[in-house]
Scaffold this motif. Sequence first.
Motif, PDB file in Angstrom:
ATOM      1  N   ARG A   1       0.809  -1.229   0.000  1.00 19.48           N
ATOM      2  CA  ARG A   1       0.000   0.000   0.000  1.00 19.48           C
ATOM      3  C   ARG A   1       0.838   1.272   0.000  1.00 19.48           C
ATOM      4  N   ASN A   2       2.084   1.171   0.463  1.00 19.15           N
ATOM      5  CA  ASN A   2       2.947   2.351   0.526  1.00 19.15           C
ATOM      6  C   ASN A   2       4.401   1.909   0.660  1.00 19.15           C
ATOM      7  N   ILE A   3       5.309   2.859   0.651  1.00 20.29           N
ATOM      8  CA  ILE A   3       6.730   2.544   0.699  1.00 20.29           C
ATOM      9  C   ILE A   3       7.124   1.881   2.025  1.00 20.29           C
TER      10      ILE A   3
ATOM     11  N   ILE B   1     -12.092  12.159  -8.001  1.00 22.98           N
ATOM     12  CA  ILE B   1     -11.580  13.360  -7.342  1.00 22.98           C
ATOM     13  C   ILE B   1     -11.748  13.258  -5.831  1.00 22.98           C
ATOM     14  N   VAL B   2     -12.709  12.475  -5.380  1.00 24.23           N
ATOM     15  CA  VAL B   2     -12.896  12.148  -3.965  1.00 24.23           C
ATOM     16  C   VAL B   2     -12.905  10.630  -3.867  1.00 24.23           C
ATOM     17  N   GLN B   3     -12.174  10.102  -2.897  1.00 24.81           N
ATOM     18  CA  GLN B   3     -12.077   8.659  -2.710  1.00 24.81           C
ATOM     19  C   GLN B   3     -12.517   8.282  -1.309  1.00 24.81           C
ATOM     20  N   SER B   4     -12.826   7.018  -1.134  1.00 21.98           N
ATOM     21  CA  SER B   4     -13.195   6.494   0.184  1.00 21.98           C
ATOM     22  C   SER B   4     -12.173   5.434   0.583  1.00 21.98           C
ATOM     23  N   PRO B   5     -11.073   5.838   1.146  1.00 25.68           N
ATOM     24  CA  PRO B   5     -10.049   4.865   1.536  1.00 25.68           C
ATOM     25  C   PRO B   5     -10.525   3.957   2.670  1.00 25.68           C
TER      26      PRO B   5
ATOM     27  N   ASP C   1     -13.168   6.822   7.708  1.00 19.90           N
ATOM     28  CA  ASP C   1     -14.610   6.569   7.793  1.00 19.90           C
ATOM     29  C   ASP C   1     -15.422   7.516   6.907  1.00 19.90           C
ATOM     30  N   SER C   2     -14.747   8.337   6.113  1.00 21.52           N
ATOM     31  CA  SER C   2     -15.461   9.231   5.202  1.00 21.52           C
ATOM     32  C   SER C   2     -14.611   9.489   3.964  1.00 21.52           C
ATOM     33  N   GLY C   3     -15.220  10.127   2.979  1.00 17.28           N
ATOM     34  CA  GLY C   3     -14.513  10.426   1.752  1.00 17.28           C
ATOM     35  C   GLY C   3     -13.423  11.461   1.947  1.00 17.28           C
TER      36      GLY C   3
ATOM     37  N   SER D   1      -5.533  14.988  -0.750  1.00 23.80           N
ATOM     38  CA  SER D   1      -5.179  14.721   0.645  1.00 23.80           C
ATOM     39  C   SER D   1      -4.735  13.268   0.831  1.00 23.80           C
ATOM     40  N   LEU D   2      -4.564  12.555  -0.272  1.00 24.19           N
ATOM     41  CA  LEU D   2      -4.204  11.133  -0.235  1.00 24.19           C
ATOM     42  C   LEU D   2      -2.936  10.868  -1.041  1.00 24.19           C
ATOM     43  N   ARG D   3      -2.289   9.747  -0.761  1.00 24.20           N
ATOM     44  CA  ARG D   3      -1.138   9.296  -1.539  1.00 24.20           C
ATOM     45  C   ARG D   3      -1.547   8.208  -2.531  1.00 24.20           C
ATOM     46  N   SER D   4      -2.817   8.004  -2.709  1.00 23.60           N
ATOM     47  CA  SER D   4      -3.349   6.979  -3.601  1.00 23.60           C
ATOM     48  C   SER D   4      -2.841   7.148  -5.031  1.00 23.60           C
TER      49      SER D   4
END
Length: 158
Positions: A41-43, A88-92, A96-98, A103-106
Amino acid sequence: MSFEKREGEVQLAFDPGDSDGPRVAFIGHVRSRWQPGDAPRNIGSAREAGGAATVELEPGYAQGLQGLEVGRHIIVLYWMDRGRRDLIVQSPRHTDSGRGVFSLRSPVRPNPIAMSTVRITALDMDAGVIGIDAIDCFDGTPVVDIKPWIETIDMPQG
Protein backbone atom coordinates in the motif's frame (compact mmCIF):
# COMPACT_ATOMS: atom_id res chain seq x y z
CA MET A 1 14.59 28.28 -27.52
CA SER A 2 18.31 28.48 -26.89
CA PHE A 3 19.97 27.81 -23.54
CA GLU A 4 23.47 28.58 -22.36
CA LYS A 5 25.59 25.47 -21.96
CA ARG A 6 27.77 25.60 -18.85
CA GLU A 7 31.10 23.87 -18.41
CA GLY A 8 30.70 20.18 -17.61
CA GLU A 9 27.15 19.95 -18.93
CA VAL A 10 26.25 17.21 -21.39
CA GLN A 11 23.32 17.73 -23.73
CA LEU A 12 21.09 14.85 -24.79
CA ALA A 13 21.07 13.90 -28.44
CA PHE A 14 17.26 14.14 -28.41
CA ASP A 15 14.49 16.27 -26.88
CA PRO A 16 12.47 14.27 -24.31
CA GLY A 17 9.53 16.61 -24.94
CA ASP A 18 9.21 15.24 -28.49
CA SER A 19 7.78 11.91 -27.27
CA ASP A 20 4.48 10.68 -28.73
CA GLY A 21 2.98 10.06 -25.29
CA PRO A 22 2.13 12.61 -22.64
CA ARG A 23 4.16 15.81 -22.49
CA VAL A 24 6.42 13.97 -20.05
CA ALA A 25 9.24 11.76 -21.32
CA PHE A 26 9.69 8.57 -19.29
CA ILE A 27 13.36 8.18 -18.41
CA GLY A 28 13.19 4.52 -17.42
CA HIS A 29 11.18 1.83 -15.66
CA VAL A 30 11.01 0.29 -12.21
CA ARG A 31 11.82 -3.40 -11.93
CA SER A 32 10.12 -4.84 -8.86
CA ARG A 33 8.53 -8.08 -7.76
CA TRP A 34 5.12 -6.42 -7.44
CA GLN A 35 2.24 -7.35 -9.74
CA PRO A 36 -1.43 -6.29 -9.68
CA GLY A 37 -3.02 -7.77 -6.58
CA ASP A 38 0.12 -8.04 -4.45
CA ALA A 39 1.69 -4.58 -4.38
CA PRO A 40 2.18 -2.98 -0.96
CA ARG A 41 0.00 0.00 0.00
CA ASN A 42 2.95 2.35 0.53
CA ILE A 43 6.73 2.54 0.70
CA GLY A 44 6.76 1.62 4.40
CA SER A 45 4.89 -1.61 3.67
CA ALA A 46 7.23 -2.30 0.77
CA ARG A 47 10.24 -2.02 3.09
CA GLU A 48 8.61 -4.36 5.62
CA ALA A 49 7.95 -6.90 2.86
CA GLY A 50 11.51 -6.71 1.55
CA GLY A 51 10.59 -4.90 -1.64
CA ALA A 52 14.07 -4.24 -3.04
CA ALA A 53 13.95 -3.15 -6.68
CA THR A 54 15.85 -1.42 -9.45
CA VAL A 55 15.35 1.61 -11.63
CA GLU A 56 16.53 0.94 -15.18
CA LEU A 57 17.14 4.07 -17.23
CA GLU A 58 16.47 4.31 -20.94
CA PRO A 59 19.50 4.72 -23.25
CA GLY A 60 20.96 8.20 -23.14
CA TYR A 61 20.14 8.98 -19.51
CA ALA A 62 22.91 7.10 -17.64
CA GLN A 63 25.22 10.15 -17.48
CA GLY A 64 22.56 11.81 -15.33
CA LEU A 65 23.57 9.49 -12.49
CA GLN A 66 26.92 11.25 -12.04
CA GLY A 67 27.21 12.51 -8.48
CA LEU A 68 25.01 9.81 -6.96
CA GLU A 69 26.47 7.08 -4.74
CA VAL A 70 25.45 3.96 -2.87
CA GLY A 71 23.90 4.81 0.50
CA ARG A 72 22.48 8.13 -0.66
CA HIS A 73 18.74 8.78 -0.69
CA ILE A 74 16.91 9.80 -3.83
CA ILE A 75 13.33 10.72 -4.66
CA VAL A 76 11.92 8.61 -7.48
CA LEU A 77 8.90 10.05 -9.29
CA TYR A 78 6.94 7.49 -11.28
CA TRP A 79 3.81 7.33 -13.43
CA MET A 80 1.23 4.91 -11.99
CA ASP A 81 0.15 3.93 -15.49
CA ARG A 82 -2.36 1.32 -14.38
CA GLY A 83 -4.24 3.54 -11.92
CA ARG A 84 -7.64 5.11 -12.46
CA ARG A 85 -7.67 8.82 -13.19
CA ASP A 86 -11.34 9.64 -12.88
CA LEU A 87 -11.89 10.01 -9.10
CA ILE A 88 -11.58 13.36 -7.34
CA VAL A 89 -12.90 12.15 -3.96
CA GLN A 90 -12.08 8.66 -2.71
CA SER A 91 -13.20 6.49 0.18
CA PRO A 92 -10.05 4.86 1.54
CA ARG A 93 -10.38 1.78 3.73
CA HIS A 94 -8.44 3.46 6.55
CA THR A 95 -10.92 6.35 6.95
CA ASP A 96 -14.61 6.57 7.79
CA SER A 97 -15.46 9.23 5.20
CA GLY A 98 -14.51 10.43 1.75
CA ARG A 99 -11.33 12.36 1.12
CA GLY A 100 -10.21 14.53 -1.75
CA VAL A 101 -7.56 13.02 -3.95
CA PHE A 102 -5.09 15.77 -3.02
CA SER A 103 -5.18 14.72 0.64
CA LEU A 104 -4.20 11.13 -0.23
CA ARG A 105 -1.14 9.30 -1.54
CA SER A 106 -3.35 6.98 -3.60
CA PRO A 107 -2.27 6.14 -7.18
CA VAL A 108 -5.82 7.03 -8.25
CA ARG A 109 -5.55 10.68 -9.26
CA PRO A 110 -5.94 12.96 -12.29
CA ASN A 111 -2.23 12.71 -13.06
CA PRO A 112 -1.01 9.41 -11.60
CA ILE A 113 2.36 10.71 -10.44
CA ALA A 114 3.74 8.98 -7.37
CA MET A 115 6.96 9.46 -5.44
CA SER A 116 9.04 7.57 -2.96
CA THR A 117 12.20 8.48 -1.11
CA VAL A 118 14.48 5.46 -1.36
CA ARG A 119 18.06 4.51 -0.51
CA ILE A 120 20.50 3.57 -3.26
CA THR A 121 21.80 0.04 -2.62
CA ALA A 122 23.71 -0.46 -5.88
CA LEU A 123 24.71 1.73 -8.79
CA ASP A 124 25.79 0.72 -12.28
CA MET A 125 26.58 4.01 -14.00
CA ASP A 126 27.47 2.38 -17.33
CA ALA A 127 24.23 0.41 -17.58
CA GLY A 128 22.07 3.16 -16.06
CA VAL A 129 20.73 0.89 -13.29
CA ILE A 130 20.07 1.95 -9.70
CA GLY A 131 19.45 -0.64 -6.99
CA ILE A 132 17.02 0.71 -4.37
CA ASP A 133 15.95 -0.56 -0.96
CA ALA A 134 12.20 -0.64 -1.73
CA ILE A 135 9.43 0.62 -3.97
CA ASP A 136 5.64 0.24 -3.85
CA CYS A 137 4.77 0.06 -7.57
CA PHE A 138 4.27 -2.66 -10.15
CA ASP A 139 7.07 -4.09 -12.22
CA GLY A 140 7.46 -2.02 -15.38
CA THR A 141 6.10 1.24 -13.93
CA PRO A 142 7.48 4.19 -15.94
CA VAL A 143 9.88 6.55 -14.16
CA VAL A 144 9.33 10.28 -14.67
CA ASP A 145 12.33 11.69 -12.79
CA ILE A 146 14.93 11.13 -10.09
CA LYS A 147 15.99 13.83 -7.65
CA PRO A 148 18.50 13.75 -4.81
CA TRP A 149 17.04 13.84 -1.31
CA ILE A 150 18.81 16.66 0.52
CA GLU A 151 18.14 16.96 4.23
CA THR A 152 18.58 20.73 4.41
CA ILE A 153 16.04 21.19 1.62
CA ASP A 154 13.63 18.24 1.92
CA MET A 155 13.31 17.91 5.70
CA PRO A 156 10.21 19.82 6.84
CA GLN A 157 10.89 22.58 9.35
CA GLY A 158 9.49 22.61 12.90
